[in-house]
Design an enzyme around this catalytic site. Structure first.
Site, short mmCIF file in Angstrom:
data_model
loop_
_atom_site.label_atom_id
_atom_site.label_comp_id
_atom_site.label_asym_id
_atom_site.label_seq_id
_atom_site.Cartn_x
_atom_site.Cartn_y
_atom_site.Cartn_z
N ALA A 41 17.76 -3.98 88.82
CA ALA A 41 17.70 -5.21 88.57
C ALA A 41 16.32 -5.44 87.87
O ALA A 41 15.96 -6.24 87.24
CB ALA A 41 17.98 -6.18 89.81
N GLU A 42 15.40 -4.88 88.73
CA GLU A 42 13.91 -5.17 88.43
C GLU A 42 13.34 -4.45 87.02
O GLU A 42 12.74 -4.95 86.20
CB GLU A 42 13.10 -4.74 89.46
CG GLU A 42 13.02 -5.51 90.81
CD GLU A 42 12.33 -6.73 90.40
OE1 GLU A 42 11.85 -7.23 89.50
OE2 GLU A 42 12.61 -7.92 91.25
N SER A 43 13.69 -3.11 86.99
CA SER A 43 13.30 -2.17 85.78
C SER A 43 14.22 -1.48 85.14
O SER A 43 13.92 -0.82 84.00
CB SER A 43 12.24 -1.28 86.11
OG SER A 43 12.76 -0.47 87.18
#
Length: 174
Positions: A59-61
């Protein structure tokens, strides 16, 4: 082209798109899969579910160790400068390069474990805190006692945080 590279290309072209739905999803899954061993290692070190760590990385990167957000969050787990400084002090970590995937996972998993403890193992509140900051989640939780974590997210988190929490929980299998 060596056999390992050929196998990787075949996997990305044929197998992952079927498993993941689209070519973009396949690339994201491939990028995160290359960090599977260190994700598992750091998750185990901090008593975390590796599926949760993998879902946060996705989700983040999207598994890109060079990801850099407009908020100056860096690396696989998108660590902000404030979070980095907090982690250095709180966990006694040595300063390092947040674009180094292993260092980023070290900081990010320590911080995620801390948030899980702070929010009584509630993954929903922990992920909201990871996304919007633990101080805001704590303050709004104190101001609204008695709400379930799901109710809290729906009533007191913005649309981006709500979507983030749902996406990570879904990816982690919750």
């Amino acid at each position: 082209m060596g056999p390992a590279l050929l196998l990787t290309v075949l996997l990305v072209v044929f197998a992952l798109p079927k498993a993941c739905g689209t070519g973009r999803d396949a690339v994201r899954a491939y990028r995160v899969a290359q960090w599977e061993d260190p994700i598992r290692q750091y998750a185990e070190l901090h008593g975390l579910d590796p599926r949760l760590v993998r879902a946060v990385v996705l989700a983040e990167s999207s598994g890109n160790p060079h990801a850099h957000s407009p908020a100056d969050a860096k690396g696989l787990m998108q660590i902000t400068p404030i979070t980095h400084q907090d982690a250095l002090q709180r966990f006694g970590l040595a300063d390092g390069d947040l674009f180094d995937p292993l260092y980023n996972l070290k900081v990010g998993t320590a911080y995620l474990a801390y948030l899980l403890e702070r929010f009584d193992q509630d993954r929903t509140l922990t992920l909201a805190a990871y996304h919007m900051g633990p101080t805001r989640v704590s303050k709004r939780s104190r101001e609204n006692p008695g709400l379930s974590s799901a109710e809290f997210i729906e009533q007191h988190a913005g649309p981006k945080t709500r979507a983030y929490v749902r996406r990570v929980l879904d990816e982690a299998g919750d």
